[in-house]
Design an enzyme around this catalytic site. Structure first.
Site, PDB file in Angstrom:
ATOM      1  N   TYR A   1       0.816  -1.214   0.000  1.00 14.31           N
ATOM      2  CA  TYR A   1       0.000   0.000   0.000  1.00 14.31           C
ATOM      3  C   TYR A   1       0.852   1.268   0.000  1.00 14.31           C
ATOM      4  CZ  TYR A   1      -4.242  -2.673   0.607  1.00 14.31           C
ATOM      5  OH  TYR A   1      -5.289  -3.542   0.402  1.00 14.31           O
TER       6      TYR A   1
ATOM      7  N   LYS B   1       2.024 -14.254   5.656  1.00 13.79           N
ATOM      8  CA  LYS B   1       2.311 -15.247   4.622  1.00 13.79           C
ATOM      9  C   LYS B   1       3.840 -15.382   4.550  1.00 13.79           C
ATOM     10  CE  LYS B   1       0.991 -17.943   1.221  1.00 13.79           C
ATOM     11  NZ  LYS B   1       0.189 -19.160   1.397  1.00 13.79           N
TER      12      LYS B   1
ATOM     13  N   ASP C   1      -3.558 -17.855   4.497  1.00 19.45           N
ATOM     14  CA  ASP C   1      -4.573 -18.646   3.779  1.00 19.45           C
ATOM     15  C   ASP C   1      -5.261 -19.627   4.729  1.00 19.45           C
ATOM     16  OD1 ASP C   1      -2.102 -19.880   3.865  1.00 19.45           O
ATOM     17  OD2 ASP C   1      -2.105 -20.580   1.796  1.00 19.45           O
TER      18      ASP C   1
ATOM     19  N   ASP D   1      -6.692  -5.919   4.927  1.00 26.62           N
ATOM     20  CA  ASP D   1      -7.769  -5.453   4.049  1.00 26.62           C
ATOM     21  C   ASP D   1      -8.693  -6.622   3.685  1.00 26.62           C
ATOM     22  OD1 ASP D   1      -9.280  -3.885   2.392  1.00 26.62           O
ATOM     23  OD2 ASP D   1      -7.638  -3.213   1.125  1.00 26.62           O
TER      24      ASP D   1
HETATM   25  O1  LIG Z   1      -8.787   3.251  -0.383  1.00 26.11           O
HETATM   26  C1  LIG Z   1      -9.541   2.498  -0.998  1.00 26.11           C
HETATM   27  O2  LIG Z   1     -10.132   2.832  -2.013  1.00 26.11           O
HETATM   28  C2  LIG Z   1      -9.791   1.116  -0.475  1.00 26.11           C
HETATM   29  C3  LIG Z   1      -9.314   0.931   0.942  1.00 26.11           C
HETATM   30  C4  LIG Z   1      -9.830  -0.285   1.562  1.00 26.11           C
HETATM   31  O3  LIG Z   1     -10.360  -1.183   0.940  1.00 26.11           O
HETATM   32  C5  LIG Z   1      -9.716  -0.447   3.007  1.00 26.11           C
HETATM   33  O4  LIG Z   1      -9.045   0.349   3.672  1.00 26.11           O
HETATM   34  O5  LIG Z   1     -10.282  -1.394   3.557  1.00 26.11           O
HETATM   35 MG   LIG Z   2     -10.981  -2.819   2.183  1.00 29.84          MG
END
Ligand SMILES: O=C(O)CCC(=O)C(=O)O
Ligand SMILES: [Mg+2]
Ligand SMILES: NC(=O)C1=CN([C@@H]2O[C@H](COP(=O)(O)OP(=O)(O)OC[C@H]3O[C@@H](n4cnc5c(N)ncnc54)[C@H](OP(=O)(O)O)[C@@H]3O)[C@@H](O)[C@H]2O)C=CC1
Length: 412
Positions: A159, A229, A277, A301
């Site tokens: 990210y 993982k 997983d 996420d």
């Molecule tokens: O920033 C986004 O568009 C997605 C972020 C996301 O899915 C989250 O933080 O759970």
């Molecule tokens: Mg999300």
């Protein structure tokens, strides 16, 4: 730059010696959000205000201050102004805020404003509690066994946005560096590959894991599970696991069980790990075995949405992005903008309302927070729900977003 923020009457929340100082009329910045954001916020703010009013009889009141990000910001500030500096400054100055979801295009276009806010304010812990409310329809047999709190690292991992698109000079430079200088021979199609970089640091891991273990201690939880993982990504996800165990031992007195790597803390909390997983199937088959979760950004996420589904879906999944050292916090739902429902007054506002409940608890306004929890339980118990729950329930009284807000207020 002209200011577009109108500051209401009220006082700032501050942090002194690591403790929040909260006035009776704190100014709290909010971003309405894109897509269904305005529908959700209109209902949520009424519910939050009603809970505070009911709990404190007018003695306390939040002074909401609108700040802009996303599509609304481009209308207010002008084209390409997705995240104005004064919005960032407001979140910095006022310490605690709340936001609706913001759109991120797939592939090209702007990078995520949601991720940018977390990185700019260094909100390193994404805290997402997943709890079951009796009566919520669920696809699993025992949703009541799901009671987990996710601590997702929020500033690192892929990210970080360090990516080079196939066909660009940057991707060619990256390929040449890897092939010629690092001796990499394993890129299957080097000339048509895009590249992404996954930074994972000891500091970033330790501050996240420290927050997760401290949360487990403060809240009488049973275990902290490190989800990774690390069998495949040895030096990023594998190191995350190793650094987490080292920290548990060094700072919290963890002692290895049966030669390790699992540990037991002096108060009895178990520190364990599981590969991501396997974790995703175990949370469906044996959810009672998991409690506090500490994981990396991408895993967190995926896990957030998967766990939310087990307790009824992301319509009821709240969250917070927190820096426990500076006190900065922005509360937000787990879900996105759900654009197909925008402006239709049908979407479930519970995720933002419950994010507001977390905000109130963060301020120490527990009586107001408790009112929200009890009224959500009561309203769902009466089968008064939005479309997402109604379609899975027998005999539901399906209501729109604003009516659901009204029902919550009536049930306080
Ligand atoms: O920033 C986004 O568009 C997605 C972020 C996301 O899915 C989250 O933080 O759970
Ligand atoms: Mg999300
Ligand atoms: N923190 C943030 O601001 C986030 C922003 N996003 C962004 O949001 C946009 C849309 O993303 P998308 O992948 O469609 O994911 P969304 O979370 O927006 O929506 C996916 C589906 O989840 C269900 N859903 C979402 N919110 C609610 C709610 N409040 N009540 C009931 N059901 C809900 C709906 O399911 P159904 O169709 O079954 O009714 C919806 O179609 C993207 O631009 C993405 O980047 C995504 C995640 C987080």
């Amino acid at each position: 730059m002209t200011t577009h923020i109108s500051v209401p009457e009220g006082e700032k929340i501050t942090m002194q010696d690591g403790i929040l100082s909260v006035p009776n009329n704190p100014i709290v910045p909010f971003v309405e959000g894109d897509g269904t954001g305005p529908d959700i916020w209109a209902a949520s703010v009424r519910v939050l205000d009603a809970a505070v009013s009911k709990a404190y009889g007018g003695e306390r009141k939040i002074s909401w201050m609108e700040v802009y990000a996303g599509e609304k910001s481009t209308q207010v500030y002008g084209e390409n102004e997705w995240l104005p500096e004064e919005t960032l400054q407001a979140f910095r100055d006022y310490l605690v805020g709340i936001k609706g979801p913001l759109t991120t295009p797939v592939g090209g276009g702007i990078r995520s404003i949601n991720v940018a806010l977390r990185q700019e304010l260094d909100l390193y812990a994404c805290l997402r509690p997943v709890q079951y409310f009796t009566g919520v329809p669920s696809p699993v047999k025992h949703p009541e066994q799901v009671d987990m709190t996710i601590f997702r690292e929020n500033t690192e991992d892929i990210y970080a946005g360090i990516e080079y698109q196939a066909g660009t000079p940057e991707a060619a430079k990256m390929r040449d560096f890897l092939v010629n200088e690092m001796g990499v021979t394993k890129i299957r199609f080097p000339d048509t590959s895009s590249f992404g970089v996954k930074p994972v640091s000891k500091e970033g891991t330790e501050r996240l894991v420290r927050a997760a273990i401290q949360y487990a201690l403060d809240n009488g939880r049973k275990s902290v599970t490190i989800v990774h993982k690390g069998n495949i990504m040895k030096f990023t996800e594998g190191s995350f696991r190793d650094w987490a165990y080292d920290l548990a031992k060094r700072e919290f007195g963890g002692v290895e069980i049966d030669g390790g790597p699992w540990q037991k803390l002096p108060g009895g909390i178990i520190i364990k790990d599981v590969i991501a997983d396997a974790f995703l199937q175990q949370i469906i088959l044996r959810p009672a075995e998991y409690d506090v979760i500490a994981t990396l950004n991408l895993n967190g996420d995926y896990i957030s949405d998967a766990l939310a589904a087990q307790v009824g879906g992301i319509g009821i999944a709240p969250g917070a992005n927190i820096n426990y050292i500076t006190g900065h916090a922005i509360f937000e739902a787990t879900h996105g903008t759900a654009p197909k429902y925008a402006g239709k007054n049908v979407i479930n506002p519970s995720s933002v309302i419950l994010s507001g409940e977390m905000l109130l608890r963060h301020l120490g306004w527990n009586e107001a927070a408790d009112l929200i929890l009890s009224s959500i339980s009561k309203t769902i118990g009466q089968k008064t729900v939005t479309y997402d729950f109604a379609r899975l329930m027998e005999g539901a009284n399906e209501v729109g977003t604003s009516d659901f807000g009204d029902a919550l207020i009536a049930n306080m």
